[in-house]
Motif scaffolding. Structure first.
Motif, mmCIF file in Angstrom:
data_model
loop_
_atom_site.group_PDB
_atom_site.id
_atom_site.type_symbol
_atom_site.label_atom_id
_atom_site.label_comp_id
_atom_site.label_asym_id
_atom_site.label_seq_id
_atom_site.Cartn_x
_atom_site.Cartn_y
_atom_site.Cartn_z
ATOM 1 N N PRO A 1 0.790 -1.243 0.000
ATOM 2 C CA PRO A 1 0.000 0.000 0.000
ATOM 3 C C PRO A 1 0.820 1.290 0.000
ATOM 4 O O PRO A 1 0.357 2.288 -0.502
ATOM 5 N N ARG A 2 2.043 1.242 0.545
ATOM 6 C CA ARG A 2 2.825 2.488 0.539
ATOM 7 C C ARG A 2 3.232 2.863 -0.886
ATOM 8 O O ARG A 2 3.279 4.044 -1.232
ATOM 9 N N TYR A 3 3.529 1.861 -1.711
ATOM 10 C CA TYR A 3 4.143 2.151 -3.013
ATOM 11 C C TYR A 3 3.175 2.076 -4.193
ATOM 12 O O TYR A 3 3.429 2.664 -5.226
ATOM 13 N N MET A 4 2.118 1.298 -4.080
ATOM 14 C CA MET A 4 1.201 1.152 -5.211
ATOM 15 C C MET A 4 0.194 2.295 -5.213
ATOM 16 O O MET A 4 -0.450 2.571 -4.202
ATOM 17 N N ALA A 5 0.047 2.939 -6.362
ATOM 18 C CA ALA A 5 -0.807 4.134 -6.425
ATOM 19 C C ALA A 5 -2.295 3.792 -6.356
ATOM 20 O O ALA A 5 -3.100 4.589 -5.896
ATOM 21 N N LEU A 6 -2.659 2.577 -6.797
ATOM 22 C CA LEU A 6 -4.084 2.307 -7.019
ATOM 23 C C LEU A 6 -4.892 2.003 -5.766
ATOM 24 O O LEU A 6 -4.497 1.201 -4.919
ATOM 25 N N VAL A 7 -6.049 2.663 -5.659
ATOM 26 C CA VAL A 7 -7.092 2.269 -4.712
ATOM 27 C C VAL A 7 -8.396 2.204 -5.500
ATOM 28 O O VAL A 7 -8.763 3.157 -6.181
ATOM 29 N N GLU A 8 -9.065 1.046 -5.437
ATOM 30 C CA GLU A 8 -10.368 0.919 -6.105
ATOM 31 C C GLU A 8 -11.472 1.198 -5.087
ATOM 32 O O GLU A 8 -11.432 0.670 -3.969
ATOM 33 N N LEU A 9 -12.441 2.030 -5.445
ATOM 34 C CA LEU A 9 -13.601 2.273 -4.590
ATOM 35 C C LEU A 9 -14.809 1.638 -5.255
ATOM 36 O O LEU A 9 -15.038 1.827 -6.457
ATOM 37 N N ILE A 10 -15.577 0.858 -4.471
ATOM 38 C CA ILE A 10 -16.686 0.085 -5.036
ATOM 39 C C ILE A 10 -17.963 0.396 -4.267
ATOM 40 O O ILE A 10 -17.982 0.291 -3.040
ATOM 41 N N ASN A 11 -18.999 0.794 -4.976
ATOM 42 C CA ASN A 11 -20.248 1.106 -4.275
ATOM 43 C C ASN A 11 -21.182 -0.099 -4.274
ATOM 44 O O ASN A 11 -20.964 -1.077 -4.995
ATOM 45 N N THR A 12 -22.232 -0.023 -3.440
ATOM 46 C CA THR A 12 -23.295 -1.031 -3.446
ATOM 47 C C THR A 12 -24.556 -0.271 -3.853
ATOM 48 O O THR A 12 -24.546 0.960 -3.901
ATOM 49 N N PRO A 13 -25.644 -0.968 -4.135
ATOM 50 C CA PRO A 13 -26.869 -0.246 -4.508
ATOM 51 C C PRO A 13 -27.352 0.707 -3.399
ATOM 52 O O PRO A 13 -28.097 1.640 -3.679
ATOM 53 N N THR A 14 -26.898 0.491 -2.153
ATOM 54 C CA THR A 14 -27.390 1.356 -1.065
ATOM 55 C C THR A 14 -26.350 2.396 -0.611
ATOM 56 O O THR A 14 -26.608 3.165 0.308
ATOM 57 N N THR A 15 -25.147 2.428 -1.250
ATOM 58 C CA THR A 15 -24.134 3.419 -0.854
ATOM 59 C C THR A 15 -24.566 4.812 -1.305
ATOM 60 O O THR A 15 -24.911 4.995 -2.463
ATOM 61 N N GLN A 16 -24.513 5.767 -0.380
ATOM 62 C CA GLN A 16 -24.825 7.149 -0.751
ATOM 63 C C GLN A 16 -23.714 7.700 -1.622
ATOM 64 O O GLN A 16 -22.535 7.588 -1.258
#
Length: 799
Positions: free
Chosen positions: A152-167
């Motif tokens: 996590p310190r070196y890799m740039a990528l973060v994926e964000l994933i929503n659900t049908p109920t995520t605001q």
């Protein structure tokens, strides 16, 4: 909800490899964090977490920018400390990939989650929607997936994933926090198996293994072909699998086997026989010492597929294929496709497979083609994602080649290319990335990039080929330019100086350009920022550029050039406008000296700073030692009355004498290259924004340059003390005679030469001493050996 999401504290649940390293990265970014795990069965209840935190100090590559920061991770367990969760604004769950365990934990923590807190699961493949179903109704709108890439310190990528109920605003708030505070690059992913990067990346690795077997290539040759030569991560394919862990890879593959039965590429997800056999034997890659490769003594052996034994490795790609890979994309793909060489045919096959796969799946796995290309760049270290390369090589032509291969049964799946590839807007635009936006197959239109306010902080964010993004070195209003420096402004208030030389080495042309930049800034602007748009601030002085002068006049000819460099440093230090160094990546030797002479430093968290001149048998000669002496005097004065300058000098002396390079901005602060007042920025693309606003803020606050002042030095008694300690090291065989000679020269400068302790000197006086020793060393044959060795091999010679 307010638009500003305040993160005062983060809880990380699960102190496994990923959880502990996410906690470490939060600490690197100065975010308070509490790390939870199960209570230990015997001994102290926090035993499991304590062991994980201690483990962080030993891991390589280092998860912590400064290993002492491990103490900043608060330790907790689920039995005694659930109350602590009430004070957390973000809770990241990172326990083992088992749905039943995760659901059990969610039930346990639910009563303790603050009413505004975001809860996110760092899973690499489980369904986020399924996970959310067990949560109480009031937490569901604040729940989503957050997938950090390892390490996590070196890799740039973060994926964000929503659900049908995520605001929706929850994801916007999280994206802003993850970008600015953690320095990550965000891709929004749909809740499909393995999300974007692992879905496309692991499918690509499986395809590579299938094609490698088909063309009869060994693992070392495949890795050489699919590494740097192909514009991908240097570890290639099989070595990457070893590093990730074959069990982890098999786990990701199993998610695909279980959940993608209708996928037209389903047959390619079968666990390769060789992978299954290695896992059965417990050969899981790097962590167990053997996988596709095995380290035997100093040698790296490779697995021979035919016999299952390890044999000598290190075979490289054929020279003819390596040459093809240097061509422009259109010629490169044509040559590979038409060649009869099995290695070239293999490369065409894996590229075709990646284009085919990305096109077929675009409508389900990602919002637009942009997410797939960025995910491969940020999560798998590819210079270009599949769509970018396809577009660069000629969209229509490559599409025809793929279609022909599908028709001939050469492709991994018989699924045809989707209609949007060959007709309509994409075909007319010649690709999926355009200035209007990137193609969304699900919605049938080009969609622009995110408009979130956080991206206004990225003056020149990473861009994709075809989007017509601005080139920083052609942007703004140009005020001056020579061969190695561009002086320009974006806002009409702050001048930007960008060094354009290779590795941004400091040559007479760079010195001239920076002096010009100061002059222009003082004329009618409020500040000057030294910034360049890549991963190097400056790797030092350009020794080669001074070679002709040296050959003609010897060290006598170098002295005036050296003085010009030192004068330029002082000109920056005493400029009437604030000069801000925007540092990122390497700041070595002259690059570090340039930074310390600015009024303020704004450094990307991954900055590597040090005075490395002894590696080429020289001493710092651009004011670096003068800076060390002056800082020691300032610190002694700020300490208690009668504080000994020598106490403060020792660290600075050692840093220069051992060419110690700080491996993060936080370590550079410990080593004295950054001050407490300097700013550390987590996201590289926000560096220019922060540096410019810093310069403006200093100007607005009525900046005045420091007074030129005399300061005390340690004198001859200081030199004697330091030399005595280094002599012991020489006599004990720890340093060579030439290293002793260099250390003595450094001691002479930082202590102010043959004067009484406490004598008052000027910066110019010390710089003259630097010059004297620097030029004398140039005439020393051992130093010349080191310089020639470095210019020829790029590696330091220890003589």
């Amino acid at each position: 909800m307010s638009s500003k999401f305040q993160v005062r504290k983060v809880a990380v649940l699960g102190a496994g490899v990923m959880g502990a390293q996410i906690a470490a990265h939060l600490v690197n970014c100065k975010v308070p964090v509490v790390l939870f795990d199960l209570p230990a069965k015997e001994g102290p209840k926090n035993g499991i977490v304590t062991k994980a935190v201690d483990g962080l100090k030993k891991l390589k590559p280092a998860p912590l920018g400064d290993s002492a920061d491990a103490a900043m991770i608060q330790q907790a367990n689920y039995e005694e400390h659930l109350e602590v969760l009430k004070g957390c604004d973000l809770i990241i769950e990172a326990i083992a990939e088992r749905m039943d365990w995760k659901l059990d934990l969610y039930t346990k923590i639910a009563p303790f989650v603050a009413p505004h807190a975001i809860v996110a699961s760092n899973t690499s493949g489980l369904s986020i929607t399924k996970l959310s179903e067990v949560l109480p109704e009031e937490i569901k709108p604040r729940f989503c997936g957050i997938h950090f890439f390892n390490p996590p310190r070196y890799m740039a990528l973060v994926e964000l994933i929503n659900t049908p109920t995520t605001q929706p605003e929850i994801l916007d708030q999280l994206e802003a926090f993850v970008t600015t505070s953690l320095g990550k690059s965000v891709v929004r992913a749909h809740d499909t198996p393995n999300f974007v990067a692992n879905r496309v990346g692991i499918a690509g690795m499986m395809a590579t293994m299938i094609e490698a077997e088909k063309f009869g290539l060994s693992v070392d040759v495949v890795d050489d072909l699919t590494g740097k030569k192909l514009g991908r991560a240097s570890s290639g394919t099989f070595r990457t699998a070893d590093v990730v862990g074959l069990d982890t890879m098999a786990h990701v593959v199993k998610t695909m086997q279980d959940n993608l039965k209708d996928d037209p590429f389903y047959s390619t997800y079968a666990t390769p026989k060789v992978l299954g056999e290695l896992i059965q034997k417990g050969a899981l890659g790097q962590k167990t010492g053997a996988g596709f490769y095995k380290k035997v003594g100093k040698d790296i052996q490779r697995l021979d597929f035919a016999t299952g034994e390890y044999v000598a490795g290190g075979k490289k790609a054929d020279e003819i294929v390596a040459r093809m890979l240097k061509k422009q994309p259109a010629d490169r793909l044509k040559l590979l496709r038409e060649s009869s060489n099995p290695q070239a045919q293999f490369l065409w096959a894996i590229l075709r497979d990646s284009f085919h796969y990305a096109a077929v799946h675009l409508d389900t796995v990602a919002d637009t083609a942009r997410e797939i290309d960025f995910a491969m760049r940020w999560g798998f270290g590819s210079q270009q994602g599949p769509f970018e390369l396809w577009q660069a090589a000629g969209w229509k032509q490559v599409a025809e080649w793929i279609a022909a291969d599908i028709a001939d049964g050469k492709a991994l799946s018989s699924a045809p290319l989707p209609a949007w590839v060959t007709e309509g807007p994409v075909a007319e635009a010649g690709g999926v990335h355009t200035p209007e936006g990137s193609w969304s197959a699900a919605e049938g239109e080009f969609k622009p990039r995110s408009e979130l306010p956080v991206y206004e902080r990225q003056a020149f964010g990473e861009s994709l080929l075809g989007t017509g993004a601005a080139d920083p070195l052609k942007s703004g209003t140009e005020l001056f330019k020579n061969d190695e420096v561009r002086v320009w402004t974006r806002d009409g208030k702050v001048v930007i100086a960008s060094i354009t030389a290779k590795l941004h080495l400091i040559s007479p042309a760079v010195t001239e350009g920076l002096l010009k930049a100061v002059e222009i800034a003082e004329g009618q602007y409020q500040g000057l920022v030294i910034w360049s748009p890549d991963d190097v601030f400056s790797a030092g002085a350009n020794l080669e550029s001074l070679m002709p002068v040296f050959m003609k006049m010897g060290s006598k000819g170098i002295a005036p050039e050296e003085k010009k460099l030192q004068d330029m440093m002082l000109r920056l230090r005493y400029a009437s406008v604030p000069v801000v160094a925007a540092m990122r990546g390497l700041a070595l030797g002259g690059g570090a000296e340039l930074a310390v002479h600015c009024a303020r430093r704004v450094a990307h968290v991954e900055s590597y700073v040090g005075l490395v001149e002894v590696g080429v048998g020289l001493i710092p000669g651009g004011g670096g030692l003068t800076y060390i002496a002056r800082r020691a005097a300032e610190m002694a004065a700020a300490g208690n009355a009668g504080a000994d300058i020598l106490t403060f000098l020792k660290d600075g002396f050692l840093t220069a004498a051992t060419a110690k390079v700080a491996t993060s901005a936080h370590e550079a602060r410990k080593n004295g290259f950054l001050l407490e007042s300097d700013i550390i920025v987590p996201h590289k693309d926000e560096l220019l924004h922060v540096a410019t606003t810093t310069a403006l803020g200093m100007a607005e606050a009525g900046y005045r340059a420091p007074h030129k002042a005399l300061f005390p030095v340690a004198g001859r008694s200081g030199i004697a003390t330091i030399k005595g300690q280094v002599a012991n090291m020489r006599d004990g065989g720890f340093v060579s005679a030439h290293d002793y000679h260099l250390a003595a020269a450094i001691a002479d400068v930082v202590c102010g030469g043959e004067v009484e302790a406490g004598s008052l000197v000027t910066e110019e006086y010390l710089m003259a001493l630097e010059r004297k020793h620097f030029c004398a060393l140039l005439d020393n044959p051992k130093t010349q050996e080191r310089i020639m060795g470095m210019l020829q091999t790029g590696k330091p010679v220890r003589n």
